[in-house]
Design a protein around this motif. Structure first.
Motif, PDB file in Angstrom:
ATOM      1  N   ASN A   1       0.828  -1.213   0.000  1.00  0.00           N
ATOM      2  CA  ASN A   1       0.000   0.000   0.000  1.00  0.00           C
ATOM      3  C   ASN A   1       0.862   1.262   0.000  1.00  0.00           C
ATOM      4  N   ILE A   2       1.987   1.225   0.706  1.00  0.00           N
ATOM      5  CA  ILE A   2       2.866   2.392   0.778  1.00  0.00           C
ATOM      6  C   ILE A   2       3.663   2.534  -0.528  1.00  0.00           C
ATOM      7  N   VAL A   3       4.080   1.409  -1.101  1.00  0.00           N
ATOM      8  CA  VAL A   3       4.719   1.427  -2.429  1.00  0.00           C
ATOM      9  C   VAL A   3       3.751   2.091  -3.418  1.00  0.00           C
ATOM     10  N   ALA A   4       2.478   1.688  -3.357  1.00  0.00           N
ATOM     11  CA  ALA A   4       1.458   2.238  -4.255  1.00  0.00           C
ATOM     12  C   ALA A   4       1.308   3.749  -4.069  1.00  0.00           C
ATOM     13  N   LEU A   5       1.331   4.217  -2.821  1.00  0.00           N
ATOM     14  CA  LEU A   5       1.229   5.660  -2.563  1.00  0.00           C
ATOM     15  C   LEU A   5       2.410   6.402  -3.175  1.00  0.00           C
ATOM     16  N   GLY A   6       3.605   5.831  -3.054  1.00  0.00           N
ATOM     17  CA  GLY A   6       4.779   6.454  -3.661  1.00  0.00           C
ATOM     18  C   GLY A   6       4.619   6.564  -5.170  1.00  0.00           C
ATOM     19  N   ALA A   7       4.097   5.487  -5.776  1.00  0.00           N
ATOM     20  CA  ALA A   7       3.882   5.478  -7.229  1.00  0.00           C
ATOM     21  C   ALA A   7       2.854   6.532  -7.630  1.00  0.00           C
ATOM     22  N   ILE A   8       1.753   6.609  -6.894  1.00  0.00           N
ATOM     23  CA  ILE A   8       0.706   7.600  -7.202  1.00  0.00           C
ATOM     24  C   ILE A   8       1.265   9.016  -7.080  1.00  0.00           C
ATOM     25  N   GLN A   9       2.037   9.255  -6.030  1.00  0.00           N
ATOM     26  CA  GLN A   9       2.632  10.584  -5.855  1.00  0.00           C
ATOM     27  C   GLN A   9       3.566  10.897  -7.032  1.00  0.00           C
ATOM     28  N   GLY A  10       4.404   9.930  -7.381  1.00  0.00           N
ATOM     29  CA  GLY A  10       5.360  10.141  -8.456  1.00  0.00           C
ATOM     30  C   GLY A  10       4.697  10.410  -9.800  1.00  0.00           C
ATOM     31  N   LEU A  11       3.551   9.782 -10.026  1.00  0.00           N
ATOM     32  CA  LEU A  11       2.827   9.945 -11.296  1.00  0.00           C
ATOM     33  C   LEU A  11       2.001  11.219 -11.356  1.00  0.00           C
ATOM     34  N   THR A  12       1.425  11.624 -10.233  1.00  0.00           N
ATOM     35  CA  THR A  12       0.421  12.686 -10.264  1.00  0.00           C
ATOM     36  C   THR A  12       0.810  13.953  -9.522  1.00  0.00           C
ATOM     37  N   ASP A  13       1.753  13.844  -8.580  1.00  0.00           N
ATOM     38  CA  ASP A  13       2.134  14.983  -7.744  1.00  0.00           C
ATOM     39  C   ASP A  13       0.919  15.586  -7.031  1.00  0.00           C
ATOM     40  N   ILE A  14      -0.071  14.746  -6.735  1.00  0.00           N
ATOM     41  CA  ILE A  14      -1.297  15.216  -6.086  1.00  0.00           C
ATOM     42  C   ILE A  14      -1.020  15.773  -4.688  1.00  0.00           C
ATOM     43  N   VAL A  15      -0.019  15.210  -4.025  1.00  0.00           N
ATOM     44  CA  VAL A  15       0.490  15.750  -2.758  1.00  0.00           C
ATOM     45  C   VAL A  15       2.011  15.780  -2.896  1.00  0.00           C
ATOM     46  N   THR A  16       2.680  16.548  -2.049  1.00  0.00           N
ATOM     47  CA  THR A  16       4.141  16.594  -2.143  1.00  0.00           C
ATOM     48  C   THR A  16       4.750  15.371  -1.466  1.00  0.00           C
ATOM     49  N   LYS A  17       5.961  15.034  -1.855  1.00  0.00           N
ATOM     50  CA  LYS A  17       6.676  13.922  -1.224  1.00  0.00           C
ATOM     51  C   LYS A  17       6.834  14.181   0.277  1.00  0.00           C
TER      52      LYS A  17
ATOM     53  N   LYS B   1       9.471   4.229   4.877  1.00  0.00           N
ATOM     54  CA  LYS B   1      10.173   5.231   4.062  1.00  0.00           C
ATOM     55  C   LYS B   1      10.780   4.557   2.832  1.00  0.00           C
ATOM     56  N   ARG B   2      11.319   3.358   3.026  1.00  0.00           N
ATOM     57  CA  ARG B   2      11.894   2.610   1.916  1.00  0.00           C
ATOM     58  C   ARG B   2      10.815   2.222   0.907  1.00  0.00           C
ATOM     59  N   ALA B   3       9.651   1.815   1.428  1.00  0.00           N
ATOM     60  CA  ALA B   3       8.527   1.439   0.551  1.00  0.00           C
ATOM     61  C   ALA B   3       8.091   2.633  -0.306  1.00  0.00           C
ATOM     62  N   LEU B   4       8.011   3.812   0.304  1.00  0.00           N
ATOM     63  CA  LEU B   4       7.655   5.022  -0.452  1.00  0.00           C
ATOM     64  C   LEU B   4       8.682   5.263  -1.564  1.00  0.00           C
ATOM     65  N   GLN B   5       9.962   5.179  -1.200  1.00  0.00           N
ATOM     66  CA  GLN B   5      11.041   5.420  -2.164  1.00  0.00           C
ATOM     67  C   GLN B   5      10.964   4.440  -3.327  1.00  0.00           C
ATOM     68  N   GLU B   6      10.696   3.181  -3.024  1.00  0.00           N
ATOM     69  CA  GLU B   6      10.580   2.169  -4.083  1.00  0.00           C
ATOM     70  C   GLU B   6       9.390   2.501  -5.001  1.00  0.00           C
ATOM     71  N   GLY B   7       8.318   3.026  -4.415  1.00  0.00           N
ATOM     72  CA  GLY B   7       7.165   3.448  -5.216  1.00  0.00           C
ATOM     73  C   GLY B   7       7.528   4.560  -6.172  1.00  0.00           C
ATOM     74  N   TYR B   8       8.289   5.562  -5.671  1.00  0.00           N
ATOM     75  CA  TYR B   8       8.744   6.648  -6.549  1.00  0.00           C
ATOM     76  C   TYR B   8       9.601   6.070  -7.662  1.00  0.00           C
ATOM     77  N   ASN B   9      10.509   5.153  -7.299  1.00  0.00           N
ATOM     78  CA  ASN B   9      11.443   4.572  -8.272  1.00  0.00           C
ATOM     79  C   ASN B   9      10.719   3.839  -9.391  1.00  0.00           C
TER      80      ASN B   9
END
Length: 177
Positions: A130-146, A166-174
């Motif tokens: 779920n946190i990986v997914a949030l990172g991906a959504i943020q990276g794609l849409t910038d709906i909220v800031t990192k 934090k690592r899960a978020l980073q992997e989502g961005y990646n």
């Protein structure tokens, strides 16, 4: 961003999508936007299709439910099949790479990435998908800031799991770089 962005997070019960919705709404509030979050479980909460909804807006939000999603996340085939017809034609669909997309699906963007595999294989904990997914959504849409997303994640995850998340978020961005 449009006046209002409607987001639907779908998957199976137990994948942490309710928490993900709460985190996303909290990050929007930290940013100074209005946000509302709701959820529903099927009668078969664990294993069946579940969804969390978040509406983020600069203006007042007049209706608390997502009618048509601007952004939809699906972590399971069952959830995609159940909710895909609620995605706007100019919407963004983010799906786990294990999912088959209907050939006639109309969307502005379809992003298929290995969120579940990244959580279980790269990070070693399937519960952080779920946190990986949030990172991906943020990276794609910038709906909220990192920054606000990370702040919201760290305020909501169990103590002792901060670095893992934090690592899960980073992997989502990646995954969407």
């Amino acid at each position: 961003m449009a006046m209002q962005t409607e987001i639907r997070l779908t998957g199976s019960g137990g994948q942490g999508l309710i928490l993900a919705g709460i985190i996303l709404a909290e990050a929007a509030l930290l940013k100074g936007d209005n946000a509302i979050q709701s959820q529903s479980y099927g009668p078969e909460a664990r294993g069946g299709a579940s969804k969390a909804e978040v509406i983020i807006s600069k203006e007042d939000i007049d209706f608390p439910k997502v009618r048509e999603a601007d952004i939809m996340l699906s972590l399971t085939q069952v959830a995609l099949d159940k909710y895909v017809d609620t995605l706007k034609e100019d919407g963004i669909l983010v799906i786990d790479s294990s999912i088959e997309v209907p050939s006639d699906l109309k969307a502005k963007k379809i992003v298929s990435i290995p969120m579940l595999n990244t959580a279980s294989e790269v990070i070693g904990k399937s519960m952080v998908a779920n946190i990986v997914a949030l990172g991906a959504i943020q990276g794609l849409t910038d709906i909220v800031t990192k920054e606000y997303l990370e702040e919201a994640v760290l305020s909501r995850v169990p103590r002792g799991t901060e670095e893992l998340n934090k690592r899960a978020l980073q992997e989502g961005y990646n995954l969407v770089k």
